[in-house]
Design an enzyme around this catalytic site. Structure first.
Site, PDB file in Angstrom:
ATOM      1  N   ALA A  66       0.223  53.482 108.650  1.00 37.92           N
ATOM      2  CA  ALA A  66      -0.409  54.681 109.203  1.00 37.92           C
ATOM      3  C   ALA A  66       0.155  55.940 108.562  1.00 37.92           C
ATOM      4  CB  ALA A  66      -0.209  54.735 110.713  1.00 37.92           C
ATOM      5  N   GLY A 111       0.506  48.643 108.940  1.00 37.72           N
ATOM      6  CA  GLY A 111      -0.930  48.407 108.946  1.00 37.72           C
ATOM      7  C   GLY A 111      -1.448  47.807 107.651  1.00 37.72           C
ATOM      8  N   GLU A 114      -1.052  44.244 108.072  1.00 37.92           N
ATOM      9  CA  GLU A 114      -2.011  43.792 109.085  1.00 37.92           C
ATOM     10  C   GLU A 114      -3.433  43.734 108.545  1.00 37.92           C
ATOM     11  OE1 GLU A 114      -0.159  44.977 113.324  1.00 37.92           O
ATOM     12  OE2 GLU A 114      -0.488  46.671 111.983  1.00 37.92           O
ATOM     13  N   GLU A 134       7.536  48.275 112.354  1.00 37.43           N
ATOM     14  CA  GLU A 134       7.227  49.156 113.481  1.00 37.43           C
ATOM     15  C   GLU A 134       8.341  49.287 114.513  1.00 37.43           C
ATOM     16  OE1 GLU A 134       3.154  48.017 111.878  1.00 37.43           O
ATOM     17  OE2 GLU A 134       5.109  47.068 112.088  1.00 37.43           O
TER      18      GLU A 134
END
Length: 260
Positions: A66, A111, A114, A134
Site C-alpha cells: 500500500a 499487498g 497478496e 504488516e
C-alpha cells in the site's frame, strides 16, 4: 481506455495487466485499486480474452504494498473507505473467473505478495522477493495473506513468515512451493507468455470450469467436491467448443475454440 496507474495489453487471447507506478515501486493507491477493479471486470466480460497475466513495469518492484504516503493525511473515515475498496479489489483478483497468472519482478511486499497469492500461480524473476511485513506496522495482512499463504505453503511455514515479517527470495519461494518457476529477469515475460499460450490453446469454457472445480472443491469434503466436478464437467459437454474439440481430434488438427 486510458489508465493512470496501469498499462493494458492484449496478445491474441491473453490479456496483460501491468502495474504502472514505477517511481513509487508500484505501490497500491486508491486510483490503482479502482482501475484494477475496472480492468478485471472488463477482462471477465471480454470473450476474446481466455486468460490473463498480472505483472508490473520497471525492474525494481512488482508491487511494494500500500502507498502509505497517500494515507498520511487521511482521516479514519477515509482510511476505512479505502480499506473497503482494497478488500473489494483483492477479492476481485482471487475471484477472477479465468486463469490469472502473476509474473513477479523485484519486490512483492505486503499487498504485492497478496496480489500474487490471489492469482492461480506465480512465475518469478530471479530478483523477486516476497514478504508480508504488516505486523511490523501494527496491522495484519489484509488482502487475503493470512488465508491464502497457509493454503499454499502450509500453516506452520505461513505463520513463521507472517509472525516475523521476513522477506524471502525467489529461490526460497520456489523451494516452499509458493512459486512455480524462477527465471532470469530478462526472460520473465518470455517464459510467462510461453505458458499463457499453452493455456489459451484450450477451450475458455473448460478453463473456467476447471478453475471453478479446483477452487471450490479444494475446501470441501471429497464426495461433495466430486459432485461439483461432475457439474462443471457437464457444463462443458453442452458447448460448441466440446463439439469442435471432438472434430479436431478425429481430423488430427488443432482445435479452434471460441468460448461458446
Amino acid at each position: 481506455m486510458h489508465y493512470e496507474t496501469l498499462l493494458i495489453e492484449k496478445q491474441e487471447h491473453i490479456g496483460v495487466i501491468k502495474f504502472n507506478r514505477p517511481a513509487v515501486m508500484n505501490a497500491l493507491n486508491t486510483k490503482m485499486a479502482q482501475e484494477l477493479l475496472h480492468v478485471l471486470g472488463d477482462f471477465e466480460q471480454d470473450e476474446d480474452i481466455f486468460a490473463a497475466v498480472l505483472t508490473a513495469t520497471g525492474e525494481k518492484a512488482f508491487c511494494a504494498g500500500a502507498d502509505l504516503k497517500e494515507r498520511q493525511h487521511m482521516s479514519k473515515e477515509a482510511m476505512a473507505r479505502q480499506r473497503a475498496l482494497f478488500v473489494k479489489t483483492f477479492t476481485a483478483v482471487i475471484d477472477f473467473c479465468k486463469p490469472l497468472v502473476a509474473a513477479v519482478n523485484g519486490f512483492a511486499l505486503g499487498g504485492g505478495t497478496e496480489f500474487a497469492l490471489g492469482c492461480d500461480f506465480i512465475i518469478a524473476a530471479e530478483n523477486a522477493s516476497f514478504g508480508l511485513p504488516e505486523v511490523g506496522l501494527a496491522i495484519i495482512p489484509g488482502g487475503g495473506g493470512t488465508q491464502l499463504l497457509p493454503r499454499i505453503i502450509g500453516r506452520a511455514k505461513a505463520k513463521e513468515l507472517i509472525f516475523t515479517g521476513r522477506r524471502i527470495t525467489a529461490q526460497q519461494a520456489l523451494e516452499m512451493g509458493l512459486v512455480n518457476y524462477v527465471v532470469p529477469a530478462e526472460k520473465l515475460m518470455e517464459k510467462t507468455m510461453q505458458i499463457m499460450q499453452e493455456i489459451t490453446r484450450n477451450s475458455p469454457i473448460a478453463l473456467r470450469q476447471a478453475k471453478l472445480a479446483i477452487n471450490l472443491g479444494s475446501d470441501i469434503e471429497l464426495h461433495s467436491a466430486l459432485s461439483l466436478e461432475a457439474e462443471c464437467y457437464n457444463v462443458c459437454l453442452k458447448t460448441e467448443d466440446r463439439d469442435e474439440g471432438l472434430r479436431a481430434f478425429n481430423e488430427k488438427r488443432r482445435p479452434v475454440y471460441k468460448g461458446r
